[in-house]
Design an enzyme around this catalytic site. Structure first.
Site, PDB file in Angstrom:
ATOM      1  CG  ASP A  85      -1.824   1.163   1.319  1.00  0.00           C
ATOM      2  OD1 ASP A  85      -2.322   1.586   0.270  1.00  0.00           O
ATOM      3  OD2 ASP A  85      -2.035   1.680   2.426  1.00  0.00           O
ATOM      4  CE  LYS A  86      -0.294   7.288  -2.349  1.00  0.00           C
ATOM      5  NZ  LYS A  86      -0.218   8.228  -1.209  1.00  0.00           N
TER       6      LYS A  86
ATOM      7  CD  GLU B 221      -8.010  21.524  -1.749  1.00  0.00           C
ATOM      8  OE1 GLU B 221      -8.726  21.150  -0.782  1.00  0.00           O
ATOM      9  OE2 GLU B 221      -8.484  21.958  -2.806  1.00  0.00           O
TER      10      GLU B 221
ATOM     11  CG  PHE C  52      -9.712  17.511  -8.750  1.00  0.00           C
ATOM     12  CD1 PHE C  52      -8.591  18.061  -9.346  1.00  0.00           C
ATOM     13  CD2 PHE C  52      -9.848  16.131  -8.706  1.00  0.00           C
ATOM     14  CE1 PHE C  52      -7.610  17.239  -9.893  1.00  0.00           C
ATOM     15  CE2 PHE C  52      -8.877  15.307  -9.255  1.00  0.00           C
ATOM     16  CZ  PHE C  52      -7.752  15.864  -9.847  1.00  0.00           C
TER      17      PHE C  52
ATOM     18  CB  THR D 124      -2.181   3.391  -3.700  1.00  0.00           C
ATOM     19  OG1 THR D 124      -2.736   4.453  -2.943  1.00  0.00           O
ATOM     20  CG2 THR D 124      -1.899   3.883  -5.110  1.00  0.00           C
TER      21      THR D 124
ATOM     22  NE  ARG E  21      -9.266   7.896  -7.363  1.00  0.00           N
ATOM     23  CZ  ARG E  21      -9.728   8.467  -6.260  1.00  0.00           C
ATOM     24  NH1 ARG E  21     -10.118   7.706  -5.253  1.00  0.00           N
ATOM     25  NH2 ARG E  21      -9.783   9.760  -6.112  1.00  0.00           N
TER      26      ARG E  21
ATOM     27  CG  ASP F 173      -1.484   1.859   6.800  1.00  0.00           C
ATOM     28  OD1 ASP F 173      -1.855   1.666   5.629  1.00  0.00           O
ATOM     29  OD2 ASP F 173      -1.509   2.973   7.346  1.00  0.00           O
TER      30      ASP F 173
END
Length: 1136
Positions: free
Chosen positions: A380-381, A480, A521, A655, A743, A770
């Site tokens: 995972d990232k 952001e 977005f 991820t 995704r 995690d």
């Protein structure tokens, strides 16, 4: 009971006197001195057990068979491991929750929530079930959540309630609510929910649609909202999080599968020996003199018995005689080794994380050796490779680069130690850029104190006018939040957002902007915008996004300089955003407002019309600048990935994040190199389109063999690829050095892992993550590792191993995995070897006793051989053996390749140990026969040798030889190795003297009485023992010496590196320094120096270390398919 036991042992005879006195008609003497004798009653008992003694006596009988201890140990170990999981489940199921029942708020346990219950969840709590949002403490009925434990995204998401229920903010109002929810049956898709709510209001039914924005998923966490109320629609194992779990199955290691194969081969050997012995027995007895010798006449029943039954009976008798060749005790020893060995991971201080006070954890000890066989790592990232902490680093404003130092923007070329007076104040373009960054977002503010600004309190009091305030930012994007926090530190702080008003403070001066429109977005535009009304009444658009989505639409500003700066930021691994603005005249804004409202109220083709409106608005932009934000990686992630790559392990990143974010992190962590050619399989909408793109990528990979390739694929395209084009997709993936899947839904992660697992090569896979979104892939992979991170404990609970940081993975695999594999591989092979040595003399002995099924060894020796005499040395070896020093294994990852593909348990190695066992067994038997069998008058007292003396001599030689054979295989000697090795031999001699030197009353025969003492009294016997042992072991010693000097492996070469030097071994040196000569190392060092300018020191190391004979070898495996060494950037060359 005690008397019965004493009787069985022979210490208490059944009757105290030698005679019995029987009184006829039981007329006993009448004097008081007579004590009647006890006699048995007249019951006949042929059964073994009674109601009272069945359980204890049967258990005693069963566990006299050592094989049954294996099942007991398996039972206990698996029960203990599952008890730990039950304990973790009980913590979750027993968590306190509040539900609305009978007009009041009642506290209950999470497991007691029923579908239809109204549940209250407070800030920072996780949702205990899948809830449809009814109301929140906000007037508009919205709430903010994070789904980090589900999809890995730490950004803030806004969820909504329907207007009719959002006003129900008290328990009494909720109790009076009349509503019905109709929705789809449970499904695993996290992003899909279809339903409707029918609310009865004043007798009128109002129907409202429900979508994913109304559903709060179990495992998500409530943020920036005091409390919410929701109705449970999916509970327990029907919740979306649970449906994304893969069913927990028992994992089996490659070593265990090899053991089963070897056991089948040995079972065939056992059957062959038994059948051959039976056939030879009847062939020998074809002669009458051997069939019925004068000293063993048959009875009439034996002569008339069925030949078939006799054959079967003899065959079964030989099976019992030879059954010790099947090493049942191997399973017991393996389970003990795995269970005890697993503690070393938890005790390793290098795997202890001091900041969080967490040590490595082992949940499944069955897979220890699998850590040494991993070929693919799926990671995972978010939270695994990164710390989930974004930090603003640099920016470009109007063609000038700036960096933040101590809350100030420092232009390029100026140092941070300049006096304050020499620092130019932020004016014009700089202020406009900072205002754009602090206003163009969807950040929410949470105050720790109740509306501190409403009472006139100024939360900022810094030298610049600002400091840390009691408010906390929550954002839909981590970028952001980092940018807004950075502008606040610099002096332009976003302080308030109430509906359509946004307030900032510019160096203490408050400015209010009216929020007119938000252009959200989307992945196609790759930008977001806001339209604001300035305090002076003007209309302005601020937009930010990827450079490819902004720069083509800009008409003014320092476009080329900014483009160069963006490329520089990207090369440093920073996440980049470009900021621009557009000022509207009153007439232009009226037109823009009309187009937006028309598109947003359209009933048909709303999305297409919105895209047209956004394109019309976001053009003719004025470029303001660009930002560079660092997604802080965990410590030593880049070094860990590089070490795994050098070890021959391919790393895939799976991820749920956006494409741009995932690629940026892959570049910064070294998963993708800067010189790597990135291939993309994105936004495929049909099977044909996906297939054509895959063929194109496959052609590109075939045509270009020089540079490395990386593949990026998104979840939608992956679904199409896995549907009908699995083979083509796998071909593309296997030819890529690194793969990034973005995704991804949780079940998609598991499908990718399964795809690799079931490929023809059957590689060993490892998954690490995690969050709860990683549980499926952790359970699917051969080895699952959970990170003790910030996203809950679901991954840790469902993993096989748990570590605190990703960097610990290198030592877990390269050191612990290496040790566990070589230990258990030698253990398995050695067990088969020593059992062949044990039983083959028994088989050979039958040729000398007319296949009469006479045993060569005493029954006590048969029982204790695997239990006492030879068990402890191999167990201690399998716990402490180290072929190479741990520092060498960490600094030379290529050594991991030497044990890959289950090489130490290959059929060739298995055949070597088996043939060696047969050879040693022949030497044991025929060596003893040749030396002692021809002249049997070699006893010290002149007596002749018998069959028990001969068998004991063979057994003695065998115990000494197999123990010393293991000593030859041992490289890492501890005091415990010495104790059990020499202690086992000494124990055998002491036990044999004790066993054969006493007449044991409870034994039926005394065959071994004084046999061992007489054997040791013969000098010829001692001479035979020494000669036979040397004959067996000398070829082994000679082979090891010759191979080590003439054809040493890289592992054997590394064994000569001292521990002190191993700690200073550089990663480049471990790459290029091998066995013979220096020319290859020099050439490689020169090549790297020319390409990167950072390898001169490594080349020198190779020269200076020539005294250790470590340099390039033409015979060394260079693994030309792994070309990462040719594409190291300056960063990677220095950090490796």
């Amino acid at each position: 009971m005690l008397r019965w036991i004493r009787q069985q042992l022979g210490f208490d005879p059944p009757h105290q006197s030698d005679t019995r006195t029987v009184y006829v008609a039981n007329r006993f003497p009448q004097n008081g001195h007579y004590i009647p004798q006890r006699f048995a009653d007249n019951r006949i008992i042929s059964s073994k057990y009674t109601v009272w003694n069945f359980v204890p006596k049967n258990l005693f009988e069963q566990f006299r068979r050592i094989a049954n201890f294996y099942f007991l140990i398996i039972f206990l170990v698996q029960g203990y491991e599952d008890w730990l999981r039950h304990k973790a489940d009980n913590e979750v199921n027993g968590a306190p929750v509040f539900v609305v029942r009978s007009g009041s708020l009642v506290q209950t346990r999470s497991k007691n929530i029923r579908v239809g219950d109204i549940v209250r969840v407070a800030k920072d709590e996780t949702f205990p079930a899948d809830l449809v949002l009814l109301s929140s403490d906000r007037p508009d009925g919205t709430c903010h959540i994070t789904t980090a434990s589900l999809d890995g995204e730490t950004n803030l998401k806004t969820h909504y309630s329907v207007p009719e229920t959002s006003v129900c903010q008290s328990v009494s109002q909720l109790e009076a609510l009349q509503a019905v929810v109709e929705c789809q049956q449970p499904e695993a898709d996290l992003y899909r929910f279809v339903g409707r709510m029918t609310v009865t209001h004043h007798g009128e039914e109002i129907v409202r649609p429900l979508g994913p924005e109304n559903l709060l998923l179990r495992g998500a966490r409530l943020k920036n909202t005091k409390e919410i109320f929701g109705v449970a629609v999916y509970t327990g194992m029907e919740s979306k999080m649970a449906l994304n779990y893969k069913c927990k199955s028992q994992k089996r290691s490659a070593v265990e599968k090899s053991m089963n194969t070897f056991l089948i081969i040995y079972l065939i050997i056992l059957l062959s020996e038994a059948i051959l012995s039976t056939i030879l027995k009847y062939a020998w007895q074809a002669e009458t003199k051997w069939d019925e010798p004068f000293y063993n006449q048959k009875t009439e029943a034996e002569r008339n018995s069925s030949p078939i039954l006799k054959f079967i009976s003899d065959f079964l008798a030989f099976l019992v005689l030879y059954n010790f060749i099947i090493p049942i005790s191997l399973y017991v020893t393996v389970e003990m080794q795995k269970f005890l060995g697993s503690f070393f991971i938890g005790w390793d201080l290098d795997l202890y994380h001091e900041e969080s006070d967490q040590k490595a954890q082992v949940n499944t000890s069955d897979l220890n050796e699998e850590l040494g066989q991993v070929e693919y790592v799926f990671t995972d990232k978010t939270g695994t490779l990164t710390e989930n902490e974004m930090q603003f680093r640099e920016c470009s404003i109007n063609g000038t680069k700036y960096r933040e130092v101590n809350g100030k923007l420092i232009p390029e070329g100026m140092t941070d130690d300049s006096p304050d007076g020499s620092m130019p104040p932020l004016m014009g373009d700089e202020l406009l850029f900072l205002k754009a960054v602090s206003l163009c977002h969807t950040v929410q503010i949470s105050y720790d104190q109740s509306d501190c600004l409403a009472v006139g309190g100024d939360p900022f009091s810094h030298a610049n006018g600002f400091s840390s305030s009691p408010m906390e930012y929550y954002a839909s994007s981590p970028d952001e939040k980092a940018l807004v926090e950075a502008t606040k530190r610099i002096g332009v702080a976003f302080t308030c957002s109430n509906g359509d008003t946004m307030e900032i403070k510019t160096f203490g001066k408050s400015e209010k902007y009216k929020l007119l429109h938000v252009l959200e977005f989307d992945p196609n535009r790759r930008r977001m915008s806001v339209i604001l009304q300035t305090p002076s009444g003007g209309k302005v658009l601020f937009t930010k996004g990827a450079e490819s989505a902004i720069l083509p639409f800009t008409t003014s500003g320092e476009i080329e300089k900014t483009r160069l700066h963006v490329d520089e930021f990207a090369l440093k691994g920073l996440r980049t955003l470009v900021v621009a603005c557009r000022h509207f005249s009153p007439e232009e804004y009226i037109d823009v407002d009309k187009k937006l409202n028309s598109a947003r109220t359209a009933l048909q083709q709303r999305e297409e019309r919105l895209q047209e409106a956004f394109s019309y608005i976001e053009k003719d932009l004025q470029l303001l600048g660009a930002t560079g934000v660092e997604d802080k990686l965990q410590d030593k992630v880049q070094e860990t990935i590089e070490a795994l790559r050098l070890a021959g392990i391919k790393v895939w990143v799976l991820t749920g994040d956006k494409h741009e974010t995932a690629v940026s992190v892959s570049l910064s962590c070294g998963h993708f190199h800067r010189t790597m050619n990135i291939l993309e399989l994105l936004q495929q909408h049909s099977d044909n389109e996906c297939a054509e793109q895959l063929r194109t990528l496959s052609r590109r990979l075939r045509d270009d063999h020089v540079i490395q390739h990386g593949l990026v694929v998104d979840g939608a395209s992956l679904s199409l690829a896995l549907r009908e084009h699995e083979k083509l997709f796998m071909e593309v993936c296997k030819n890529c050095s690194a793969v990034l899947c973005c995704r991804m839904a949780p079940l998609q992660k598991a499908k990718v892992v399964r795809l690799l697992k079931t490929s023809p090569e059957k590689p060993i896979t490892l998954a690490i993550g995690d969050g709860a979104n990683d549980v499926s892939m952790i359970q699917e992979a051969h080895v699952g590792i959970g990170i003790m991170g910030k996203e809950g404990r679901q991954a840790v609970r469902n993993s096989d191993y748990a570590i605190a940081r990703f960097k610990f993975l290198a030592k877990l695999l390269l050191v612990h995995g290496h040790f566990y594999y070589i230990r258990i591989a030698t253990l398995v092979q050695y067990f088969f070897y020593k059992n062949v040595c044990f039983i083959t003399p028994q088989f050979l002995y039958q040729f000398f006793c007319l296949f009469s099924q006479q045993t060569l060894y005493d029954s006590v020796y048969l029982t204790l051989y695997n239990i006492c005499f030879t068990s402890l040395p191999i167990l201690v070896y399998s716990l402490f053996e180290q072929l190479v020093h741990p520092h060498v294994l960490q600094n030379k990852p290529g050594l991991y390749r030497d044990i890959s593909k289950n090489s130490l348990l290959s059929f060739r190695t298995f055949l070597y140990w088996t043939v060696l066992g047969f050879c040693h067994a022949f030497v044991f038997f025929f060596g003893s026969y040749i030396l002692m069998g021809e002249d049997t008058t070699l006893m010290g007292n002149g007596q002749m040798f018998g069959n028990w003396t001969f068998g004991t001599l063979v057994f003695t030689v065998m115990v000494i030889t197999v123990t010393l054979k293991l000593a030859l295989e041992t490289h890492f000697w501890t005091w415990m190795n010495h104790f059990v090795t020499w202690g086992s031999i000494a124990f055998y001699f002491i036990f044999s003297l004790f066993y054969g030197g006493i007449i044991w009353p409870f034994l039926h025969t005394q065959d071994m009485y004084f046999v061992f003492v007489q054997l040791l009294s013969s000098g010829s016997a001692w001479f035979a023992i020494i000669i036979i042992v040397i004959t067996c072991l000398f070829p082994d010693v000679l082979k090891k010496v010759l191979y080590r000097h003439l054809q040493p492996t890289s592992t054997q070469t590394s064994q000569s590196i001292p521990a002190s030097q191993a700690q200073n071994l550089s990663c480049m040196e471990s790459l290029c320094c091998y066995q013979h000569g220096e020319s290859g190392c020099t050439r490689l060092a020169r090549l790297l120096e020319q390409m990167t300018g950072h390898c001169k020191a490594s080349a020198n190391n190779c020269h200076t270390s020539s005294r250790n004979n470590r340099s390039w070898s033409d015979t060394e495996n260079l693994y030309s398919n792994d070309r990462s060494i040719l594409t190291l950037s300056p960063i990677e060359a220095t950090h490796c």
